[in-house]
Scaffold this active site. Structure first.
Site, PDB file in Angstrom:
ATOM      1  N   TYR A 137       1.231   1.771  13.806  1.00 23.12           N
ATOM      2  CA  TYR A 137       2.036   2.641  12.965  1.00 23.12           C
ATOM      3  C   TYR A 137       1.540   4.076  12.974  1.00 23.12           C
ATOM      4  O   TYR A 137       0.371   4.354  13.096  1.00 23.12           O
ATOM      5  CB  TYR A 137       2.170   2.113  11.537  1.00 23.12           C
ATOM      6  CG  TYR A 137       0.893   1.901  10.757  1.00 23.12           C
ATOM      7  CD1 TYR A 137       0.519   2.774   9.747  1.00 23.12           C
ATOM      8  CD2 TYR A 137       0.084   0.795  11.005  1.00 23.12           C
ATOM      9  CE1 TYR A 137      -0.625   2.558   9.008  1.00 23.12           C
ATOM     10  CE2 TYR A 137      -1.062   0.567  10.265  1.00 23.12           C
ATOM     11  CZ  TYR A 137      -1.412   1.468   9.267  1.00 23.12           C
ATOM     12  OH  TYR A 137      -2.552   1.251   8.532  1.00 23.12           O
ATOM     13  N   ASP A 166      -6.482  -5.975  -1.829  1.00 25.15           N
ATOM     14  CA  ASP A 166      -5.122  -6.423  -2.123  1.00 25.15           C
ATOM     15  C   ASP A 166      -5.076  -7.426  -3.271  1.00 25.15           C
ATOM     16  O   ASP A 166      -4.073  -7.525  -3.974  1.00 25.15           O
ATOM     17  CB  ASP A 166      -4.466  -6.989  -0.875  1.00 25.15           C
ATOM     18  CG  ASP A 166      -4.181  -5.907   0.163  1.00 25.15           C
ATOM     19  OD1 ASP A 166      -4.251  -4.710  -0.174  1.00 25.15           O
ATOM     20  OD2 ASP A 166      -3.893  -6.260   1.315  1.00 25.15           O
ATOM     21  N   HIS A 222       0.817  -1.214   0.000  1.00 25.54           N
ATOM     22  CA  HIS A 222       0.000   0.000   0.000  1.00 25.54           C
ATOM     23  C   HIS A 222       0.853   1.267   0.000  1.00 25.54           C
ATOM     24  O   HIS A 222       1.955   1.284   0.527  1.00 25.54           O
ATOM     25  CB  HIS A 222      -0.882   0.044   1.252  1.00 25.54           C
ATOM     26  CG  HIS A 222      -1.783  -1.127   1.391  1.00 25.54           C
ATOM     27  ND1 HIS A 222      -2.190  -1.589   2.605  1.00 25.54           N
ATOM     28  CD2 HIS A 222      -2.365  -1.944   0.477  1.00 25.54           C
ATOM     29  CE1 HIS A 222      -2.993  -2.630   2.451  1.00 25.54           C
ATOM     30  NE2 HIS A 222      -3.097  -2.870   1.163  1.00 25.54           N
ATOM     31  N   LYS A 245       5.638   6.212   7.102  1.00 23.99           N
ATOM     32  CA  LYS A 245       5.109   5.362   8.180  1.00 23.99           C
ATOM     33  C   LYS A 245       6.240   4.905   9.085  1.00 23.99           C
ATOM     34  O   LYS A 245       7.286   4.487   8.607  1.00 23.99           O
ATOM     35  CB  LYS A 245       4.420   4.120   7.600  1.00 23.99           C
ATOM     36  CG  LYS A 245       3.206   4.411   6.747  1.00 23.99           C
ATOM     37  CD  LYS A 245       2.643   3.127   6.173  1.00 23.99           C
ATOM     38  CE  LYS A 245       1.453   3.406   5.270  1.00 23.99           C
ATOM     39  NZ  LYS A 245       0.941   2.171   4.657  1.00 23.99           N
TER      40      LYS A 245
END
Length: 182
Positions: free
Chosen positions: A132, A169, A62, A72
């Site tokens: 995250y 996905d 992603h 991130k």
């Protein structure tokens, strides 16, 4: 907090200094001065996310395009994952290359994935909880996904079985057809 550069020099693996005794442990999970010194990136983290996955779940690859590109800082607080970053900047000499690290509650390591990189992970333990921080808010209109098994990238996911994927996905684009960073 110590850090090391992985196969992609912008992707850093942070290892905290853990202070423990019979009562438990303590460590700094984030220190702005040390993070900025290591990455050269003045991060303004604006969102924290927490996910839980069962063994074999693969999330990724992603990323968000500008103007909502995200950096991130990721870590695992329960279980273990194999975490991956892929350079998707066309102008980079490392375009299409990947770096990965085992992140676990036990090792307490964190991975920095800067803007311009796709990100994914596969759960290696019965369950894993993944935290995250992001440098931009979630913006579905800017979100994209590259196929986790794109042969031009060739990620070794350190997982020998077919992973469990979300519908999103399963629709990941090949790197050659994906909208990426210049």
């Amino acid at each position: 907090m110590a850090y090391e550069k992985l196969a992609l020099p912008e992707v850093l693996l942070f290892t905290p200094k853990v202070f423990g005794d019979e009562r438990g442990f303590f460590f700094e999970s984030f220190n702005e001065r040390e993070f900025t010194g290591a990455t050269g990136f003045q991060a303004n983290f604006v969102q924290d996310n927490h996910s839980k996955s069962v063994k074999g779940v693969l999330r990724g690859l992603h990323y968000q395009l500008p103007p909502h590109a995200q950096g991130k800082l990721v870590r695992v607080v329960q279980g273990a994952v194999f975490d991956v970053a892929v350079d998707i900047r066309k102008s980079s000499p490392n375009f299409g290359r990947w770096a990965g690290a085992l992140l676990s509650a036990e090792n307490k390591q964190q991975l920095w994935i800067p803007p311009g990189f796709a990100h994914g992970f596969v759960t290696l333990t019965d369950t894993a909880e993944f935290l995250y921080k992001t440098t931009d808010l979630y913006a579905p209109q800017s979100e994209r996904c590259i196929a986790w098994d794109d042969p031009t990238i060739g990620v070794d996911w350190h997982y020998g079985e077919a992973p469990q994927l979300s519908a999103k996905d399963l629709q990941g684009a090949a790197l050659g057809a994906a909208e990426v960073f210049e």
